[in-house]
Design a protein around this motif. Sequence first.
Motif, short mmCIF file in Angstrom:
data_model
loop_
_atom_site.label_atom_id
_atom_site.label_comp_id
_atom_site.label_asym_id
_atom_site.label_seq_id
_atom_site.Cartn_x
_atom_site.Cartn_y
_atom_site.Cartn_z
N ALA A 142 1.50 7.04 -6.74
CA ALA A 142 0.36 7.95 -7.07
C ALA A 142 0.83 9.39 -6.53
O ALA A 142 0.26 10.31 -7.14
CB ALA A 142 -0.81 7.24 -6.06
N SER A 143 1.49 9.59 -5.59
CA SER A 143 1.76 10.80 -4.83
C SER A 143 3.12 10.81 -4.22
O SER A 143 3.07 10.82 -2.98
CB SER A 143 0.60 11.18 -3.90
OG SER A 143 0.86 12.31 -3.13
N PRO A 144 4.04 10.77 -4.95
CA PRO A 144 5.45 10.85 -4.28
C PRO A 144 5.68 12.03 -3.21
O PRO A 144 6.51 11.37 -2.26
CB PRO A 144 6.41 11.10 -5.57
CG PRO A 144 5.58 10.67 -6.83
CD PRO A 144 3.99 11.15 -6.47
N PRO A 145 5.40 13.14 -3.21
CA PRO A 145 5.54 13.85 -2.29
C PRO A 145 5.00 13.55 -0.90
O PRO A 145 5.50 13.85 0.07
CB PRO A 145 4.92 15.31 -2.63
CG PRO A 145 4.85 15.32 -4.18
CD PRO A 145 4.72 13.69 -4.43
N ASP A 146 3.86 12.83 -0.94
CA ASP A 146 3.00 12.45 0.27
C ASP A 146 3.78 11.09 0.97
O ASP A 146 3.54 10.82 2.11
CB ASP A 146 1.40 12.22 0.12
CG ASP A 146 1.02 13.42 -0.16
OD1 ASP A 146 1.49 14.58 0.24
OD2 ASP A 146 -0.07 13.62 -0.88
N TYR A 147 4.48 10.27 0.19
CA TYR A 147 4.93 9.13 0.20
C TYR A 147 6.54 9.20 -0.13
O TYR A 147 6.77 8.35 -1.08
CB TYR A 147 4.42 8.06 -0.19
CG TYR A 147 2.95 7.76 0.36
CD1 TYR A 147 2.64 6.85 1.20
CD2 TYR A 147 1.86 8.52 -0.27
CE1 TYR A 147 1.23 6.84 1.92
CE2 TYR A 147 0.56 8.21 0.24
CZ TYR A 147 0.31 7.57 1.30
OH TYR A 147 -0.84 7.27 1.88
N PRO A 148 7.28 9.54 0.63
CA PRO A 148 8.89 9.83 0.14
C PRO A 148 9.64 8.59 0.28
O PRO A 148 10.68 8.60 -0.29
CB PRO A 148 9.31 10.92 1.02
CG PRO A 148 8.31 10.94 2.20
CD PRO A 148 7.32 10.50 1.82
N GLY A 149 9.28 7.76 1.04
CA GLY A 149 10.02 6.43 1.59
C GLY A 149 10.07 5.38 0.19
O GLY A 149 9.27 5.64 -0.88
N ARG A 150 10.94 4.56 0.57
CA ARG A 150 11.16 3.29 -0.45
C ARG A 150 11.26 2.14 0.33
O ARG A 150 12.33 1.41 0.23
CB ARG A 150 12.53 3.80 -1.37
CG ARG A 150 12.33 4.78 -2.17
CD ARG A 150 13.62 5.29 -3.20
NE ARG A 150 13.63 4.27 -4.20
CZ ARG A 150 14.88 3.68 -4.64
NH1 ARG A 150 15.76 4.52 -4.07
NH2 ARG A 150 14.83 2.76 -5.29
N PRO A 151 10.07 1.60 0.98
CA PRO A 151 10.42 0.65 1.82
C PRO A 151 10.63 -0.75 1.35
O PRO A 151 10.32 -0.88 0.18
CB PRO A 151 8.88 0.55 2.75
CG PRO A 151 7.89 1.18 1.46
CD PRO A 151 8.81 2.18 0.89
N VAL A 152 11.39 -1.47 1.95
CA VAL A 152 11.88 -2.92 1.61
C VAL A 152 11.39 -3.68 2.82
O VAL A 152 11.40 -3.51 3.89
CB VAL A 152 13.20 -2.89 1.45
CG1 VAL A 152 13.73 -4.48 0.89
CG2 VAL A 152 13.59 -2.10 0.16
N ASP A 203 0.87 -1.41 0.05
CA ASP A 203 -0.05 -0.15 0.34
C ASP A 203 1.00 1.40 0.03
O ASP A 203 0.59 2.27 -0.54
CB ASP A 203 -0.84 0.01 1.15
CG ASP A 203 -2.03 -1.06 1.06
OD1 ASP A 203 -2.23 -1.59 -0.01
OD2 ASP A 203 -2.75 -1.49 2.13
N TYR A 204 1.91 1.25 0.85
CA TYR A 204 2.75 2.34 0.91
C TYR A 204 3.42 2.55 -0.41
O TYR A 204 3.55 3.85 -1.07
CB TYR A 204 4.06 2.29 2.03
CG TYR A 204 4.80 3.43 2.14
CD1 TYR A 204 4.53 4.32 3.09
CD2 TYR A 204 5.77 3.75 1.38
CE1 TYR A 204 5.03 5.47 3.39
CE2 TYR A 204 6.48 4.89 1.45
CZ TYR A 204 6.17 5.63 2.67
OH TYR A 204 6.92 7.04 2.70
N ARG A 205 4.06 1.68 -1.06
CA ARG A 205 4.43 1.82 -2.61
C ARG A 205 3.44 2.39 -3.67
O ARG A 205 3.73 2.85 -4.46
CB ARG A 205 4.91 0.43 -2.93
CG ARG A 205 6.21 -0.03 -2.17
CD ARG A 205 6.84 -1.23 -2.82
NE ARG A 205 8.04 -1.86 -1.92
CZ ARG A 205 8.42 -2.94 -2.29
NH1 ARG A 205 8.03 -3.97 -3.04
NH2 ARG A 205 9.72 -3.37 -1.46
N ALA A 206 2.25 1.73 -3.20
CA ALA A 206 1.23 2.33 -4.28
C ALA A 206 0.98 3.91 -4.11
O ALA A 206 0.92 4.64 -4.98
CB ALA A 206 -0.35 1.37 -4.02
N GLY A 207 0.73 4.21 -2.67
CA GLY A 207 0.94 5.63 -2.56
C GLY A 207 2.07 6.48 -3.00
O GLY A 207 2.05 7.38 -3.69
N ALA A 208 3.26 5.82 -2.97
CA ALA A 208 4.23 6.50 -3.44
C ALA A 208 4.39 6.61 -5.00
O ALA A 208 4.68 7.80 -5.60
CB ALA A 208 5.49 5.71 -3.04
#
Length: 81
Positions: free
Chosen positions: A49-59, A42-47
């Motif tokens: 769609a909206s990179p400024p709101d989800y700046p992370g790159r989780p693994v 979900d976080y990656r999908a948010g990133a």
Amino acid sequence: MQTCLALGIPVVVWDRGRDGAAHTVRHLAEVATREMPDGVRDYRAGAKASPPDYPGRPVLAWADADRTVPRLHLTEPQEST
């Protein structure tokens, strides 16, 4: 990551980016352990769609023998005509 998994810690999450590590940790800290694969997805999908709101790159490293790895659903790319 390998040390954590070898010591019996079944889930390890880290951030590959420089700017979003704290944001990723805050966001995923509220996700239940069993829901972690979906939380990262979900976080990656948010990133995307909206990179400024989800700046992370989780693994996520997942070593839970009681749960299978989430299935990845891929589709064939559509050819443009």
